[in-house]
Each structure stands twice: as structure tokens, then as C-alpha cells.
Design an enzyme around this catalytic site. Structure first.
Site, mmCIF file in Angstrom:
data_model
loop_
_atom_site.group_PDB
_atom_site.id
_atom_site.type_symbol
_atom_site.label_atom_id
_atom_site.label_comp_id
_atom_site.label_asym_id
_atom_site.label_seq_id
_atom_site.Cartn_x
_atom_site.Cartn_y
_atom_site.Cartn_z
ATOM 1 N N SER A 13 0.864 -0.924 0.288
ATOM 2 C CA SER A 13 0.059 0.021 0.167
ATOM 3 C C SER A 13 1.186 1.455 0.456
ATOM 4 O O SER A 13 2.229 1.274 -0.026
ATOM 5 C CB SER A 13 -0.766 0.161 1.042
ATOM 6 O OG SER A 13 0.359 -0.032 2.776
ATOM 7 N N GLY A 18 -3.045 7.455 -5.265
ATOM 8 C CA GLY A 18 -3.824 8.341 -6.040
ATOM 9 C C GLY A 18 -2.976 9.465 -6.604
ATOM 10 O O GLY A 18 -3.560 10.261 -7.664
ATOM 11 N N ASP A 148 -6.912 -8.303 -1.789
ATOM 12 C CA ASP A 148 -6.908 -8.245 -0.361
ATOM 13 C C ASP A 148 -8.766 -8.434 -1.321
ATOM 14 O O ASP A 148 -9.221 -8.395 -2.232
ATOM 15 C CB ASP A 148 -7.396 -6.771 -0.339
ATOM 16 C CG ASP A 148 -5.561 -5.564 0.148
ATOM 17 O OD1 ASP A 148 -4.984 -6.744 0.038
ATOM 18 O OD2 ASP A 148 -6.000 -4.426 0.401
ATOM 19 N N ILE A 149 -9.134 -8.924 0.009
ATOM 20 C CA ILE A 149 -9.973 -9.301 0.217
ATOM 21 C C ILE A 149 -11.590 -8.570 0.052
ATOM 22 O O ILE A 149 -13.041 -9.037 -0.530
ATOM 23 C CB ILE A 149 -10.532 -10.837 1.304
ATOM 24 C CG1 ILE A 149 -11.943 -11.508 1.038
ATOM 25 C CG2 ILE A 149 -10.637 -10.719 2.430
ATOM 26 C CD1 ILE A 149 -12.382 -12.751 2.091
ATOM 27 N N PRO A 191 8.343 -8.800 -7.535
ATOM 28 C CA PRO A 191 6.559 -8.727 -6.644
ATOM 29 C C PRO A 191 5.875 -8.099 -7.711
ATOM 30 O O PRO A 191 5.076 -7.685 -8.278
ATOM 31 C CB PRO A 191 7.540 -7.481 -5.929
ATOM 32 C CG PRO A 191 8.532 -7.669 -5.261
ATOM 33 C CD PRO A 191 9.721 -8.274 -6.882
ATOM 34 N N THR A 192 6.732 -6.528 -9.119
ATOM 35 C CA THR A 192 5.567 -6.517 -9.851
ATOM 36 C C THR A 192 5.090 -8.110 -10.708
ATOM 37 O O THR A 192 3.995 -7.791 -11.462
ATOM 38 C CB THR A 192 6.629 -5.848 -11.279
ATOM 39 O OG1 THR A 192 6.619 -4.632 -10.119
ATOM 40 C CG2 THR A 192 5.439 -5.628 -12.251
ATOM 41 N N ARG A 240 10.108 7.697 -10.474
ATOM 42 C CA ARG A 240 10.997 7.827 -9.704
ATOM 43 C C ARG A 240 9.930 8.816 -8.280
ATOM 44 O O ARG A 240 9.234 9.520 -8.355
ATOM 45 C CB ARG A 240 11.782 8.012 -9.693
ATOM 46 C CG ARG A 240 12.624 7.177 -10.559
ATOM 47 C CD ARG A 240 15.026 7.950 -10.611
ATOM 48 N NE ARG A 240 14.821 9.220 -11.377
ATOM 49 C CZ ARG A 240 14.448 9.623 -12.750
ATOM 50 N NH1 ARG A 240 14.007 8.792 -13.740
ATOM 51 N NH2 ARG A 240 14.363 10.706 -12.552
ATOM 52 N N ALA A 242 10.028 11.488 -5.351
ATOM 53 C CA ALA A 242 10.693 12.855 -6.303
ATOM 54 C C ALA A 242 10.850 13.646 -4.642
ATOM 55 O O ALA A 242 10.331 13.589 -3.717
ATOM 56 C CB ALA A 242 9.385 13.343 -6.991
ATOM 57 N N CYS A 382 -12.928 26.931 11.135
ATOM 58 C CA CYS A 382 -14.434 26.069 12.756
ATOM 59 C C CYS A 382 -14.269 25.995 13.847
ATOM 60 O O CYS A 382 -14.277 27.244 14.625
ATOM 61 C CB CYS A 382 -13.943 24.164 11.551
ATOM 62 S SG CYS A 382 -16.017 23.596 11.570
ATOM 63 N N HIS A 508 -14.395 25.741 6.002
ATOM 64 C CA HIS A 508 -13.611 25.391 5.502
ATOM 65 C C HIS A 508 -12.630 25.833 4.965
ATOM 66 O O HIS A 508 -12.565 25.013 3.495
ATOM 67 C CB HIS A 508 -13.915 23.590 6.003
ATOM 68 C CG HIS A 508 -13.827 23.172 7.043
ATOM 69 N ND1 HIS A 508 -12.779 22.539 7.693
ATOM 70 C CD2 HIS A 508 -14.358 23.481 8.216
ATOM 71 C CE1 HIS A 508 -13.039 22.275 8.909
ATOM 72 N NE2 HIS A 508 -14.371 22.327 8.895
ATOM 73 N N GLU A 510 -9.237 26.061 3.506
ATOM 74 C CA GLU A 510 -8.290 24.436 2.867
ATOM 75 C C GLU A 510 -9.035 23.470 1.972
ATOM 76 O O GLU A 510 -7.919 23.756 1.374
ATOM 77 C CB GLU A 510 -8.383 24.190 4.408
ATOM 78 C CG GLU A 510 -8.850 23.852 4.827
ATOM 79 C CD GLU A 510 -9.804 23.258 5.986
ATOM 80 O OE1 GLU A 510 -9.853 22.928 6.968
ATOM 81 O OE2 GLU A 510 -10.208 24.466 5.939
#
Length: 536
Positions: A13, A18, A148-149, A191-192, A240, A242, A382, A508, A510
Site C-alpha cells: 500500500s 492517488g 485484498d479480500i 514483485p511486479t 521515481r 521526488a 471552524c 473550511h 482549505e
């Protein structure tokens, strides 16, 4: 027709699925395509709204009030789009909806199963993400790791969608790790290979493999991965490590990832690759000169992801001044009136972010008191705004024991109280005042100087509000209510004009900041902190 790109991850993980997904989204958007993006999370919570920040990090709120995964913040900031409630789908949400249908009798007495009922529900939500935005491309990140199940129903659903929509409309991107074995002095592809084998065993052949690596890959390594994973050599993309996340879109572009996707999905790109603005941003990030120290006084500082959007917004606000932001993480449970100076004497600005619950609230109040009395630039968000009014009530109005009814139900002076529409609600999940609401700015205030306009829209996430029974007292003693809901009932912003910079907001901000377009309040806060630093 809308095209669909699915981003999966293997080996371990936290590979950066993302960031890969949002970087690809940015590249495609800059080619003139209408892009949206979504996250499939395999956990059984309906949404992260009631999850501890220690478990999940921050809860990111969309314009339409969805409480979502923090990855949606990355998506919005990178791609510069506003997402909606269809952009975050959890297993809990899917199962909950299917079970409600079963209780209503929608399945006509049939046996409800993972296939087809759960997978069909997942596919329906996938299609809604495209339909609700008229997107040319929907990029979907599948949370978790291949095998993952918990994520198997999502993998099966995205496998089926290729048959439903046609191979020319669906593309699979798989992110893997290329570990470097120090003792052997080489990087290992095994692994890949095993990760792709696992994915193929579930019926999905990746079209692109994005390889996370510490070191530059040789062409031999890329060729080996292509051979054993059965993809084109140019479809092995190196990613790579960064110094800055903003380098990733450039890395992917240099390897023609956007061209490969456009060709594979037969997309009609309007422009050639345009990354001038992104390169300018990266040039600023790589050439920051000096730093500004901000004391962030919070409850969850041991897990900095709990304040991820706040941190990113502070960084954005430093870029126009070519300044790095050094965040001093201050655990509010350790701050008191007596020792506040030990924590805050050498900071250039003080920020108290949002939060829930009584624990560590007194430390935040002490930090606010220190900022007000010592004229240190202060920004409250907030709960930070709510406690700013509590601190003022206690120490300026003399209302001993004043507090928020949320934090002290027995307080004799409930400066902060429940929203009227919340008084009969018992459930916690999805019952806050959520999403984008309008705010009217008072003329002649710092808030008007910050925004430069009389009406704004900001995202909210709160259940309690300022109690208007104390409004006249606060205003008579020097606190200005500079922003309210359009009907004037709900207090949205407060400030103290006798201080150089003391402002707080119920919303908020942000959630609306962008790397190339810092939020006005954050930018003004950093500017004030820089002036404070220079005048020390």
C-alpha cells in the site's frame, strides 16, 4: 462516449496510486479533455465522516456536502476541478444501498448476492460519476492492494465494465513497486510480475504499468517487465521518488503517458501537452528563499494527515512570497495560559484548525489568548473560530465559564450552541451542516480586504454555531462579526480590528485552495506572518 480508466495497486500500500491518478488527470485536462475522478474505498463505513482522524486522516468535504477520503483533496488540487458525491464510493455505502433496496422489495424476493447485486451497484455509481459531470474521461482509483479480500467486488465490477462498455472505452493502469536490494545492488522485478499475475488471475490485464522506484530504471528492466507482464515496452512507466509531488505530472509526461492513454482510448485531445503553468509552479517550489514558521495548535498533531488540506493550503500561500512554510506542530493538550509562550514565542503566526470533542480544547483557547494579547497573526478555522469567541467572552467580556455547549453542556454561558435544525438529531453520520454555502461580507472589514468582494461561497462541516444571544456583547467590546449567512442569522467570520491580523471563520477554506491559486485567507495570513517576522 465517456471513457474509463481504472488505477489499481499491487505489492504494497501507499504506492501513490492517488498521486498517479491525479497526475494523469492533470495531463489529460491540460490536453483539453473534461476529466473527473473518483475513489473506491473497500472499507465498510458508509463514509469517513465518523471515523477518527487517527484512523483515516482528514475528512475532505465536496461542494455538495459529501464527506470523503483525503485523496479527493489531492485530486481537486492537482486537476483543479470540483468533485461531487459520486467521487467517493465505499463498500459500506454500496452494501447499505443494496440492503435498503432488498428491504423495500426491489429484488422481488430474489437472493441478493455479491454478483450481480453488489457489482451492479458499483458499476452504477461508476457511471454516475461520468453522467453527473459530462466527463470525457473518468479516472477511478481502487483503494487497497490487489488480492485484498475487501476489494474483490470492486475488482470484479471493473472487470465486467469492459464487457459492458467495450474494450476501446476502458483502460487499466496498475501501480507496483520496484524494490532495490542493497546487498545485491540491483532492483527486482519479481514483485511486479507476481502482482500483475494476481491481477490477471482476477480477469484484468493491465494496459499500463506505473513502477514506483527509488532509482532510474534501465531499459532492460522495462523490457523485462513488459515481456513477463505482456504489455508494450512503452507502456512501462517509471515513477521515481521526488522531492516534490508536483514533479510527478512532469515525470509521467516525459514518458508520454498522456499520449499512450489518448491513443489507446481514441480520445479527441484539443491541445498538445501544455505544462508551462505547472513548470512555473515547480520552479517556484524548487527555489523558495527563507521560511515562515506557523504554529499549528491542534488535537491530532501526531498524525499530520488529519490536517492535510490545511498544510497544503499553507504551502500554497507561501509560494507567491517564495517562502517555505515551516509548520510547528503543537499538541494543544500540552498548552496552558502559563506555558503558552514556551510554545509560541518564536512563531510568526498561529493557526487553530477544526476539530471535535472536549479533549485539548483548553490548550487551543490558551493559544488564541496568547495570539490576541501579543498581537501575533492569528487564523482560526471552524472550531478555531468558535473557541476564538469563547476566549474573547471569557477574557474580555468577563464571562467566567463561557464555553461551547458541545464541549461543556453545563456551561453557564453557551457562546456556541447547536444549530436549531440539529437539536432533534441523534445520529452522527451525515448529519452535519455540510457543503458549499454563501456568506455575506461586512463592508470595511479585514474579511472584505482579504476577499475583495461582498459575497463568497465556502465549504462547511459543523453542527454547532455561534449563539446570537451574545452577539451584541461581543461587538460592543471590540470583536467584529465580519461575515454571516445571507440572512444574517449564522455567524461565519469574526475578527479583532485592533490586532494587526486576527481573523477566524466557521467554514473550511482549505478545501478550495489550489497550488497555483492560494486561498485568499491563507495568502493574507501568510503575508501578515511575513510582516510580523520582518518587524520582530
Amino acid at each position: 462516449m465517456t471513457k474509463f480508466i481504472f488505477v489499481t495497486g499491487g505489492v504494497v500500500s501507499s504506492l501513490g496510486k492517488g498521486i498517479t491518478a491525479s497526475s494523469l488527470g492533470r495531463l489529460l485536462k491540460d490536453r483539453g479533455l473534461n476529466v473527473t475522478i473518483q475513489k473506491f474505498d473497500p472499507y465498510l463505513n458508509v463514509d469517513p465522516g465518523t471515523m477518527s482522524p487517527y484512523q483515516h486522516g482528514e475528512v475532505f468535504v465536496t461542494d455538495d456536502g459529501a464527506e470523503t477520503d483525503l485523496d479527493l483533496g489531492h485530486y481537486e488540487r492537482f486537476i483543479d476541478i470540483n468533485l461531487n458525491k459520486f467521487s467517493n464510493v465505499t463498500a459500506g455505502k454500496v452494501y447499505s444501498h443494496v440492503l435498503k433496496k432488498e428491504r423495500r422489495g426491489d429484488y422481488l424476493g430474489g437472493t441478493v448476492q455479491v454478483i450481480p447485486h453488489i457489482t451492479n451497484e458499483i458499476k452504477e455509481r461508476l457511471l454516475l460519476a461520468g453522467e453527473s459531470t459530462n466527463a470525457d474521461v473518468v479516472i477511478t482509483e481502487i483503494g487497497g492492494t490487489t488480492g485484498d479480500i475487501e476489494s474483490l467486488p470492486f475488482i470484479e465490477a471493473i472487470r465486467q465494465i469492459r464487457s459492458d462498455l467495450g474494450r476501446e472505452n476502458v483502460m487499466y493502469v496498475h501501480c507496483t513497486l520496484l524494490p532495490y536490494i542493497k546487498a545485491a545492488g540491483e532492483m527486482k522485478t519479481k514483485p511486479t510480475q507476481h502482482s500483475v499475475k494476481e491481477l490477471r488471475g482476477l480477469g484484468i490485464q493491465p494496459d499500463l504499468i506505473v513502477v514506483r522506484t527509488e532509482y532510474e530504471m534501465t531499459q532492460d528492466l522495462k523490457d523485462k517487465i513488459a515481456l513477463f507482464c505482456d504489455i508494450n515496452k512503452e507502456s512501462v512507466i517509471e515513477c521515481r521518488d521526488a522531492d516534490s509531488l508536483y514533479e510527478i505530472p512532469l515525470q509521467l509526461s516525459q514518458q508520454n503517458m498522456d499520449d499512450i492513454v489518448i491513443k489507446r482510448l481514441q480520445l479527441n485531445a484539443k491541445y498538445e501537452t501544455q505544462l508551462d503553468e505547472w513548470k512555473q509552479l515547480l520552479d517556484i517550489v524548487n527555489n523558495l528563499d527563507g521560511k515562515i514558521t506557523i504554529g499549528l495548535v491542534g488535537k491530532y498533531v501526531s498524525l499530520q494527515d488529519a490536517y492535510l488540506s490545511v498544510v497544503e493550503s499553507l504551502k500554497h500561500a507561501g509560494y507567491p512570497f517564495a517562502k517555505d512554510i515551516d509548520i510547528r506542530w503543537i499538541d494543544s493538550s500540552e498548552v496552558t495560559d502559563e506555558n503558552a509562550a514556551e510554545y509560541l514565542a518564536d512563531v510568526d503566526g498561529i493557526l487553530v484548525p477544526g476539530g471535535f470533542g472536549f479533549r485539548a480544547s483548553e490548550g487551543k483557547i490558551s493559544a488564541i489568548k496568547y495570539a490576541r494579547e501579543n498581537n501575533v497573526p492569528f487564523f482560526g478555522i471552524c472550531l478555531g473560530m468558535q473557541l476564538a469567541t469563547v476566549e474573547f467572552s471569557r477574557n474580555v467580556l468577563g464571562l467566567e465559564g463561557a464555553h461551547s455547549a458541545e464541549l461543556d453542556p453545563a456551561t453557564p454561558y453557551p457562546i456556541i450552541d447547536l444549530l436549531p435544525e440539529q437539536k432533534d438529531i441523534e445520529d452522527l453520520g451525515g448529519t452535519l451542516r455540510l457543503g458549499l454555502y454563501s456568506c455575506s461580507i461586512k463592508e470595511g472589514t479585514l474579511a472584505q480586504d482579504v476577499y475583495g468582494k461582498a459575497e463568497i461561497e465556502e465549504r462547511h462541516r459543523h453542527r454547532y454555531e455561534f449563539n446570537n444571544d451574545y452577539r451584541e456583547q461581543l461587538e460592543a467590546n471590540g470583536m467584529v462579526i465580519s461575515g454571516t449567512s445571507p440572512d444574517g442569522r449564522l455567524v461565519e467570520m469574526v475578527e479583532i480590528p485592533t490586532n494587526d491580523f486576527f481573523i477566524a471563520c466557521q467554514f473550511h477554506p482549505e478545501f478550495l485552495s489550489r497550488p497555483n491559486r492560494p486561498h485568499p485567507i491563507f495568502k493574507s495570513f501568510i503575508e501578515a506572518s511575513l510582516k510580523y517576522q520582518q518587524n520582530k
